[in-house]
Design a protein around this motif. Structure first.
Motif, PDB file in Angstrom:
ATOM      1  N   UNK A   1       0.831  -1.196   0.000  1.00  0.00           N
ATOM      2  CA  UNK A   1       0.000   0.000   0.000  1.00  0.00           C
ATOM      3  C   UNK A   1       0.875   1.259   0.000  1.00  0.00           C
ATOM      4  N   UNK A   2       1.915   1.264   0.821  1.00  0.00           N
ATOM      5  CA  UNK A   2       2.852   2.396   0.846  1.00  0.00           C
ATOM      6  C   UNK A   2       3.557   2.543  -0.498  1.00  0.00           C
ATOM      7  N   UNK A   3       3.870   1.415  -1.135  1.00  0.00           N
ATOM      8  CA  UNK A   3       4.513   1.443  -2.453  1.00  0.00           C
ATOM      9  C   UNK A   3       3.572   2.055  -3.492  1.00  0.00           C
ATOM     10  N   UNK A   4       2.278   1.727  -3.416  1.00  0.00           N
ATOM     11  CA  UNK A   4       1.296   2.297  -4.339  1.00  0.00           C
ATOM     12  C   UNK A   4       1.189   3.804  -4.163  1.00  0.00           C
ATOM     13  N   UNK A   5       1.236   4.267  -2.915  1.00  0.00           N
ATOM     14  CA  UNK A   5       1.175   5.711  -2.653  1.00  0.00           C
ATOM     15  C   UNK A   5       2.374   6.411  -3.273  1.00  0.00           C
ATOM     16  N   UNK A   6       3.580   5.859  -3.071  1.00  0.00           N
ATOM     17  CA  UNK A   6       4.780   6.484  -3.624  1.00  0.00           C
ATOM     18  C   UNK A   6       4.745   6.476  -5.148  1.00  0.00           C
ATOM     19  N   UNK A   7       4.163   5.440  -5.730  1.00  0.00           N
ATOM     20  CA  UNK A   7       4.083   5.347  -7.185  1.00  0.00           C
ATOM     21  C   UNK A   7       3.121   6.385  -7.753  1.00  0.00           C
ATOM     22  N   UNK A   8       1.983   6.563  -7.079  1.00  0.00           N
ATOM     23  CA  UNK A   8       1.022   7.578  -7.509  1.00  0.00           C
ATOM     24  C   UNK A   8       1.657   8.970  -7.447  1.00  0.00           C
ATOM     25  N   UNK A   9       2.342   9.266  -6.355  1.00  0.00           N
ATOM     26  CA  UNK A   9       2.947  10.585  -6.190  1.00  0.00           C
ATOM     27  C   UNK A   9       4.104  10.802  -7.173  1.00  0.00           C
ATOM     28  N   UNK A  10       4.871   9.753  -7.459  1.00  0.00           N
ATOM     29  CA  UNK A  10       5.966   9.870  -8.427  1.00  0.00           C
ATOM     30  C   UNK A  10       5.426  10.212  -9.813  1.00  0.00           C
ATOM     31  N   UNK A  11       4.418   9.480 -10.261  1.00  0.00           N
ATOM     32  CA  UNK A  11       3.853   9.759 -11.588  1.00  0.00           C
ATOM     33  C   UNK A  11       3.161  11.117 -11.609  1.00  0.00           C
ATOM     34  N   UNK A  12       2.541  11.513 -10.495  1.00  0.00           N
ATOM     35  CA  UNK A  12       1.877  12.814 -10.419  1.00  0.00           C
ATOM     36  C   UNK A  12       2.871  13.963 -10.575  1.00  0.00           C
ATOM     37  N   UNK A  13       4.107  13.748 -10.142  1.00  0.00           N
ATOM     38  CA  UNK A  13       5.134  14.798 -10.231  1.00  0.00           C
ATOM     39  C   UNK A  13       5.606  15.025 -11.665  1.00  0.00           C
ATOM     40  N   UNK A  14       5.408  14.045 -12.550  1.00  0.00           N
ATOM     41  CA  UNK A  14       5.980  14.140 -13.895  1.00  0.00           C
ATOM     42  C   UNK A  14       4.933  14.068 -15.012  1.00  0.00           C
ATOM     43  N   UNK A  15       4.045  13.070 -14.966  1.00  0.00           N
ATOM     44  CA  UNK A  15       3.222  12.762 -16.136  1.00  0.00           C
ATOM     45  C   UNK A  15       2.195  13.835 -16.481  1.00  0.00           C
ATOM     46  N   UNK A  16       1.452  14.439 -15.528  1.00  0.00           N
ATOM     47  CA  UNK A  16       0.507  15.495 -15.936  1.00  0.00           C
ATOM     48  C   UNK A  16       1.172  16.630 -16.709  1.00  0.00           C
ATOM     49  N   UNK A  17       2.366  17.046 -16.260  1.00  0.00           N
ATOM     50  CA  UNK A  17       3.097  18.086 -16.982  1.00  0.00           C
ATOM     51  C   UNK A  17       3.506  17.581 -18.364  1.00  0.00           C
ATOM     52  N   UNK A  18       3.930  16.337 -18.459  1.00  0.00           N
ATOM     53  CA  UNK A  18       4.309  15.755 -19.745  1.00  0.00           C
ATOM     54  C   UNK A  18       3.125  15.762 -20.714  1.00  0.00           C
ATOM     55  N   UNK A  19       1.941  15.387 -20.220  1.00  0.00           N
ATOM     56  CA  UNK A  19       0.743  15.356 -21.056  1.00  0.00           C
ATOM     57  C   UNK A  19       0.362  16.758 -21.527  1.00  0.00           C
ATOM     58  N   UNK A  20       0.448  17.728 -20.628  1.00  0.00           N
ATOM     59  CA  UNK A  20       0.119  19.110 -20.998  1.00  0.00           C
ATOM     60  C   UNK A  20       1.074  19.625 -22.059  1.00  0.00           C
TER      61      UNK A  20
END
Length: 315
Positions: free
Chosen positions: A64-83
């Motif tokens: 569960x902690x790993x899933x949280x870190x994965x969500x936050x990691x992708x949130x730091x990069x991918x939305x900006x990449x998509x924009x």
């Protein structure tokens, strides 16, 4: 976070996928779909672990902690990449670039530290089963997760402060889709750039290689313990509890080594951008799939949780 160093460059331009203008819409659709699946997969894992009392064990709490870190990691990069894939101008301020680097490195290293903790958990469970309740008590598990997050934050701060302590001059084009260390170092000027590059590289490699070696050591003891189990069924059951974690470790470090250890060719900038998507987009996409498909107990619980959400009156 520490204020970034004053520089003659006020903003950067993320070149990203501009070398492939006719493929940007295709990249946008593919990355968006994979990102949404990554979010949904990790949220479903978290919801399943939270709702199923049978999964309130250290192994699944670490997951569960790993899933949280994965969500936050992708949130730091991918939305900006998509924009940026849809934007005509891909400018990012110095402060925003530093923030992206800090959060991506923080959550990326936290992910590696948590994978190491999960390897230790499997080692204790298989090699010292009688001591498992004591060594992996709720307080002990919380302490390990806290240390993983603290270590990730320290790594993110060290890397970000080191890079943005430099002065940037001349070109402001980052040949990447994110504020990545190597392309930023190419834009820095001053006599201290080689020293900073060497120091940051040594810190990152030491941390990642240390995590990888600790995981390998854990699995060396695990394999030795499994081989001593007399029955084939017992050996299979013991190994099945490690299969998903081991697969994710192979994928995680496999893609990382391809990106950071591959030789630099004449067109390495475009290649680096494409290869980096495997670590930033593909690895987080595969992680929930691997954990859900390779773990029978989690797969059954996820199916029950999903059905109870869609049809609560039938459960």
């Amino acid at each position: 976070m520490q204020e970034v160093n004053h520089s003659s460059v006020a903003e950067f331009i993320l070149v990203g996928f501009s070398a492939f203008p006719h493929l940007q819409l295709l990249f946008f659709v593919l990355i968006l779909l994979m990102y949404l699946f990554t979010l949904l997969g990790n949220l479903l894992i978290m919801a399943t672990v939270g709702s199923e009392r049978s999964l309130h064990t250290p192994m699944y709490l670490f997951l569960c902690a790993l899933s949280i870190s994965e969500i936050l990691y992708t949130l730091a990069i991918i939305p900006r990449m998509l924009a940026d894939l849809l934007a005509a101008r891909r400018a990012i301020s110095l402060q925003a670039c530093a923030s992206q680097m800090f959060f991506s490195f923080t959550f990326g290293f936290t992910h590696s530290f948590l994978l190491t903790v999960m390897g230790y958990d499997r080692y204790v469970a298989i090699c010292h089963p009688l001591r498992y309740p004591v060594l992996m008590s709720p307080r002990g598990c919380a302490r390990l997760v806290a240390w993983a997050w603290a270590g990730g934050s320290v790594m993110g701060m060290v890397v970000t402060v080191s890079i943005f302590h430099l002065t940037f001059c001349g070109s402001n084009e980052i040949h990447h889709f994110a504020c990545h260390v190597p392309p930023l170092l190419k834009l820095a000027c001053g006599s201290d750039v080689p020293g900073v590059a060497l120091g940051v590289g040594l810190v990152c490699i030491t941390a990642l290689l240390g995590c990888f070696l600790l995981i390998l050591l854990s699995y060396a003891f695990i394999v030795a313990a499994i081989l001593r189990i007399p029955s084939a069924g017992g050996r299979h059951k013991a190994f099945s509890t490690c299969a998903s974690h081991l697969t994710v470790v192979i994928v995680h470090y496999g893609f990382a080594s391809v990106i950071y250890l591959k030789p630099k060719g004449p067109h390495y900038q475009e290649g680096d951008t494409l290869m980096a998507t495997t670590y930033t987009v593909l690895t987080p996409f595969l992680s929930p799939i691997i954990f859900s498909l390779r773990n029978k107990e989690l797969k059954v619980a996820m199916k029950r949780t999903f059905l109870s959400t869609l049809y609560p009156e039938k459960i």
